[in-house]
Design a protein around this motif. Structure first.
Motif, PDB file in Angstrom:
ATOM      1  N   ALA A  78     -26.875  -9.419 -28.591  1.00  0.00           N
ATOM      2  CA  ALA A  78     -26.362  -8.379 -29.344  1.00  0.00           C
ATOM      3  C   ALA A  78     -24.920  -8.138 -29.086  1.00  0.00           C
ATOM      4  N   ALA A  79     -24.535  -8.387 -28.068  1.00  0.00           N
ATOM      5  CA  ALA A  79     -23.255  -8.087 -27.574  1.00  0.00           C
ATOM      6  C   ALA A  79     -22.170  -8.892 -28.455  1.00  0.00           C
ATOM      7  N   HIS A  80     -22.648 -10.074 -28.831  1.00  0.00           N
ATOM      8  CA  HIS A  80     -21.858 -10.921 -29.564  1.00  0.00           C
ATOM      9  C   HIS A  80     -22.247 -10.972 -31.016  1.00  0.00           C
ATOM     10  N   VAL A  81     -23.557 -10.658 -31.377  1.00  0.00           N
ATOM     11  CA  VAL A  81     -23.740 -10.708 -32.907  1.00  0.00           C
ATOM     12  C   VAL A  81     -23.583  -9.186 -33.729  1.00  0.00           C
ATOM     13  N   VAL A  82     -23.713  -8.176 -32.868  1.00  0.00           N
ATOM     14  CA  VAL A  82     -23.719  -7.047 -33.746  1.00  0.00           C
ATOM     15  C   VAL A  82     -22.314  -6.578 -34.069  1.00  0.00           C
ATOM     16  N   PRO A  83     -21.296  -6.935 -33.500  1.00  0.00           N
ATOM     17  CA  PRO A  83     -19.981  -6.522 -33.887  1.00  0.00           C
ATOM     18  C   PRO A  83     -19.598  -7.250 -35.248  1.00  0.00           C
ATOM     19  N   PHE A  84     -20.193  -8.607 -35.517  1.00  0.00           N
ATOM     20  CA  PHE A  84     -19.712  -9.221 -36.708  1.00  0.00           C
ATOM     21  C   PHE A  84     -20.664  -8.668 -37.783  1.00  0.00           C
ATOM     22  N   ILE A  85     -22.046  -8.079 -37.347  1.00  0.00           N
ATOM     23  CA  ILE A  85     -22.598  -7.369 -38.634  1.00  0.00           C
ATOM     24  C   ILE A  85     -21.862  -6.211 -38.845  1.00  0.00           C
ATOM     25  N   GLU A  86     -21.334  -5.361 -38.081  1.00  0.00           N
ATOM     26  CA  GLU A  86     -20.709  -4.055 -38.284  1.00  0.00           C
ATOM     27  C   GLU A  86     -19.488  -4.538 -38.917  1.00  0.00           C
ATOM     28  N   MET A  87     -18.667  -5.591 -38.696  1.00  0.00           N
ATOM     29  CA  MET A  87     -17.597  -5.728 -39.437  1.00  0.00           C
ATOM     30  C   MET A  87     -17.669  -6.362 -41.077  1.00  0.00           C
ATOM     31  N   ILE A  88     -18.869  -7.056 -40.971  1.00  0.00           N
ATOM     32  CA  ILE A  88     -19.183  -7.515 -42.299  1.00  0.00           C
ATOM     33  C   ILE A  88     -19.965  -6.467 -43.334  1.00  0.00           C
ATOM     34  N   ALA A  89     -20.609  -5.494 -42.583  1.00  0.00           N
ATOM     35  CA  ALA A  89     -21.005  -4.204 -43.399  1.00  0.00           C
ATOM     36  C   ALA A  89     -19.925  -3.428 -43.764  1.00  0.00           C
ATOM     37  N   ARG A  90     -18.576  -3.160 -42.918  1.00  0.00           N
ATOM     38  CA  ARG A  90     -17.707  -2.453 -43.458  1.00  0.00           C
ATOM     39  C   ARG A  90     -16.936  -2.792 -44.659  1.00  0.00           C
ATOM     40  N   LEU A  91     -17.279  -4.141 -45.132  1.00  0.00           N
ATOM     41  CA  LEU A  91     -16.400  -4.634 -46.312  1.00  0.00           C
ATOM     42  C   LEU A  91     -16.939  -4.040 -47.533  1.00  0.00           C
ATOM     43  N   ASN A  92     -18.047  -3.462 -47.622  1.00  0.00           N
ATOM     44  CA  ASN A  92     -18.711  -3.266 -48.843  1.00  0.00           C
ATOM     45  C   ASN A  92     -19.277  -1.834 -48.987  1.00  0.00           C
ATOM     46  N   PRO A  93     -18.714  -0.750 -49.758  1.00  0.00           N
ATOM     47  CA  PRO A  93     -19.316   0.555 -49.800  1.00  0.00           C
ATOM     48  C   PRO A  93     -20.831   0.724 -49.986  1.00  0.00           C
ATOM     49  N   ASN A  94     -21.306  -0.387 -50.621  1.00  0.00           N
ATOM     50  CA  ASN A  94     -22.664  -0.360 -51.056  1.00  0.00           C
ATOM     51  C   ASN A  94     -23.668  -0.722 -49.839  1.00  0.00           C
ATOM     52  N   ILE A  95     -23.083  -1.148 -48.818  1.00  0.00           N
ATOM     53  CA  ILE A  95     -23.927  -1.343 -47.645  1.00  0.00           C
ATOM     54  C   ILE A  95     -23.811  -0.287 -46.801  1.00  0.00           C
TER      55      ILE A  95
END
Length: 189
Positions: A78-95
């Motif tokens: 999670a320490a390696h994966v969750v930051p990328f999920i967070e950054m990806i989700a921030r790209l679109n207000p529909n998420i």
């Protein structure tokens, strides 16, 4: 909980002495590993780079989606994966991205087992009515191969931890992004 609350929860663990923690963080090994995860987590938030492909895929999401990450601060993956999920989700207000702890109510992980285990992190992508559209996790497929191989060899926990850490450091979030790119495309049809 949202990212701010999850981040604060994580930070409070590492800023409180292990002797004052509740299980599992009152175990010095868990506590020390969580402190390492805190550094890794924040390093990826600062230095992680998103690919043009994932940016383009996320831009195609035009309907609201609810993304759920099931995780725990003690989890090395999670320490390696969750930051990328967070950054990806921030790209679109529909998420709309939310976080749940694996080891706390509502125990959603029980619906998303991996070969019978409560492996995390898990990403659940849902539509606006909370119907599951896709599930991903707990780690990228190539990283899973490394893990499975070491497990088959009966490698020590420390050997496995080090091998996975090295894999994530070399990969720099590329595999998680490639896999989520495919997942998002499958959801969008």
């Amino acid at each position: 909980m949202d990212f701010i609350n999850y981040h604060s929860y994580f930070e409070n663990i590492v800023k409180t002495d292990a002797t004052e923690q509740i299980a599992p963080y009152n175990d010095v090994l868990y506590y020390d590993y969580t402190r390492l995860n805190w550094s890794r987590f924040n390093r990826w938030l600062k230095t992680g780079k998103l690919t043009d492909e994932i940016i383009a895929s996320v831009a195609k999401i035009t309907e609201p989606q609810n993304w759920l990450v099931i995780t725990e601060p003690w989890c090395g993956d999670a320490a390696h994966v969750v930051p990328f999920i967070e950054m990806i989700a921030r790209l679109n207000p529909n998420i709309h991205l939310s976080y749940e702890l694996r080891d706390a109510e509502p125990f959603s992980i029980d619906r998303y087992l991996t070969n019978g285990s409560k492996s995390i992190p898990k990403l659940v992508i849902r539509d606006a009515t909370d119907k599951d559209l896709a599930v991903w996790g707990p780690r990228p497929a190539d990283c899973q191969k490394v893990y499975d191989s070491l497990l088959a060899e009966k490698a020590s926990f420390d050997t496995i931890k080090l091998a996975l850490q090295n894999w994530y450091n070399v990969n720099k979030g590329q595999a998680i992004q490639a896999e989520l790119n495919i997942l998002i495309a499958s959801v969008l049809g």
